[in-house]
Design an enzyme around this catalytic site. Structure first.
Site, mmCIF file in Angstrom:
data_model
loop_
_atom_site.group_PDB
_atom_site.id
_atom_site.type_symbol
_atom_site.label_atom_id
_atom_site.label_comp_id
_atom_site.label_asym_id
_atom_site.label_seq_id
_atom_site.Cartn_x
_atom_site.Cartn_y
_atom_site.Cartn_z
ATOM 1 N N CYS A 138 0.901 -1.331 -0.073
ATOM 2 C CA CYS A 138 -0.074 0.040 0.051
ATOM 3 C C CYS A 138 0.822 1.359 -0.122
ATOM 4 O O CYS A 138 0.270 2.333 -0.145
ATOM 5 C CB CYS A 138 -0.845 -0.080 1.116
ATOM 6 S SG CYS A 138 -1.978 -1.509 1.275
ATOM 7 N N HIS A 167 -3.192 6.469 2.795
ATOM 8 C CA HIS A 167 -3.588 5.357 2.224
ATOM 9 C C HIS A 167 -4.936 5.024 2.657
ATOM 10 O O HIS A 167 -5.251 5.238 3.652
ATOM 11 C CB HIS A 167 -2.456 4.171 2.754
ATOM 12 C CG HIS A 167 -3.181 2.947 2.701
ATOM 13 N ND1 HIS A 167 -3.910 2.317 1.463
ATOM 14 C CD2 HIS A 167 -3.238 1.674 3.514
ATOM 15 C CE1 HIS A 167 -4.318 1.283 1.741
ATOM 16 N NE2 HIS A 167 -3.805 0.596 2.857
ATOM 17 N N ASN A 186 -10.500 -0.405 0.137
ATOM 18 C CA ASN A 186 -9.182 -0.463 0.324
ATOM 19 C C ASN A 186 -8.437 -1.004 -0.887
ATOM 20 O O ASN A 186 -8.523 -2.250 -1.460
ATOM 21 C CB ASN A 186 -8.518 -1.486 1.592
ATOM 22 C CG ASN A 186 -7.128 -1.321 1.702
ATOM 23 O OD1 ASN A 186 -6.286 -0.938 0.576
ATOM 24 N ND2 ASN A 186 -6.685 -1.555 2.840
#
Length: 323
Positions: free
Chosen positions: A112, A252, A282
């Site tokens: 990420c 993120h 996500n």
């Protein structure tokens, strides 16, 4: 010589997956997912749409927005932990699909944090003066790596891609780069993992490689994301005298609760945080790149932005840019 961001773009697959859709295949529900993650929907790539396809869509839009031809691109970097294959690199596939015949290409695997790492890497190549235009794309098809019996992980993730074109400029005011801080917390290698391949024990005809599904220790990741990461963010903001004056923060897009914690720890209002996790889930490293394009579309005026990525490794990095 300056390096500027000459275009931003993002893409998500058409298939929208709701929390109720997931509740049909695992023991969960919409109320629990929204309460713990803030996520309402996510997009899944299906019908043979793979990571390179998502990345290519972004590449095509970047070329269209910038007015550049594929032949003018010197470098293509793709950050992904869900590649089409271990080899060739997904970036190689994107180069072929774009017909960027003069570009060299490679992948970055920093989970990420990948977009921050990729942007930092491309900036160094561009600063050498040997290259004129570089494409940096983060693309993920997280859905293909999920264990849909693991409700502690599968409910978080979605698929998508985003990216930028970096171009050389002779105008000092064009330079996008302000500062960066990149780290790896080496004691976190077991907190998140995906696609592990075991070594063979003996030579036999039935040997065949297999990958494990995505796994994360949610509590440890939350502690890391709300403990070590905001300290790095504070440090780079203080160093550049932007603690209170930074225009926007793109963290993120892990989950909404972590972003809310970052807002509190940095003492910055949520209005300064660019958020897409509610609708996209996500999307690993792609979330930052996607949010950057969304911000640019909504607020095209000049601005200073802090990008912070953190994920498996544990890799984490912050980069301050001007648009």
């Amino acid at each position: 010589m300056s390096v500027k961001i000459s275009a931003t773009a993002h893409y998500v697959p058409e298939r929208i997956v709701t929390n109720d859709d997931l509740a049909r295949v695992m023991d969960t529900n919409d109320e629990w997912i929204q309460k713990h993650t803030g996520i309402k929907t996510r997009h899944f790539a299906m019908d043979d749409e793979n990571t390179s396809d998502l990345a290519t869509k972004v590449g095509e839009e970047l070329l269209q927005k910038s007015g550049l031809s594929a032949e003018q691109i010197d470098l293509i970097i793709v950050s992904t932990i869900t590649p089409d294959s271990l080899t060739p690199a997904t970036a190689n596939l994107v180069q072929r699909k774009l017909n960027a015949k003069n570009a060299f290409s490679f992948d970055i695997s920093s989970a990420c944090a990948g977009f921050v790492f990729g942007l930092s890497t491309a900036e160094k190549f561009m600063r050498s003066g040997r290259y004129q235009h570089a494409i940096v794309i983060s693309a993920e098809t997280n859905s293909k790596m999920m264990d849909f019996q693991d409700r502690t992980s599968a409910v978080f993730f979605g698929d998508g891609a985003g990216g930028v074109i970096l171009s050389n400029s002779d105008q000092a005011n064009d330079d996008f780069y302000v500062d960066e801080k990149i780290n790896t917390a080496a004691n976190g290698t077991e907190y998140i993992h995906s696609g592990r391949i075991n070594p063979i024990k003996e030579i036999k005809s039935t040997n065949f490689p297999s990958l494990d599904a995505f796994y994360q220790d949610g509590r440890k990741v939350f502690e890391f994301a709300t403990g070590i990461v905001p300290e790095q963010m504070k440090t780079i903001l203080e160093k550049n005298h932007l603690t209170e004056t930074i225009d926007y923060v793109i963290p993120h897009q892990a989950n909404l609760r972590i972003i809310e914690q970052l807002s509190q720890k940095l003492d910055l209002p949520m209005e300064k945080f660019v958020v897409n996790v509610v609708d996209y889930g996500n999307t690993s490293s792609a979330g930052l790149a996607m949010a950057l394009d969304q911000l640019q579309q909504k607020h095209p005026e000049p601005k200073t932005v802090l990008l912070t990525g953190f994920g498996a490794g544990l890799d984490f990095g912050s980069i301050i840019i001007k648009l």
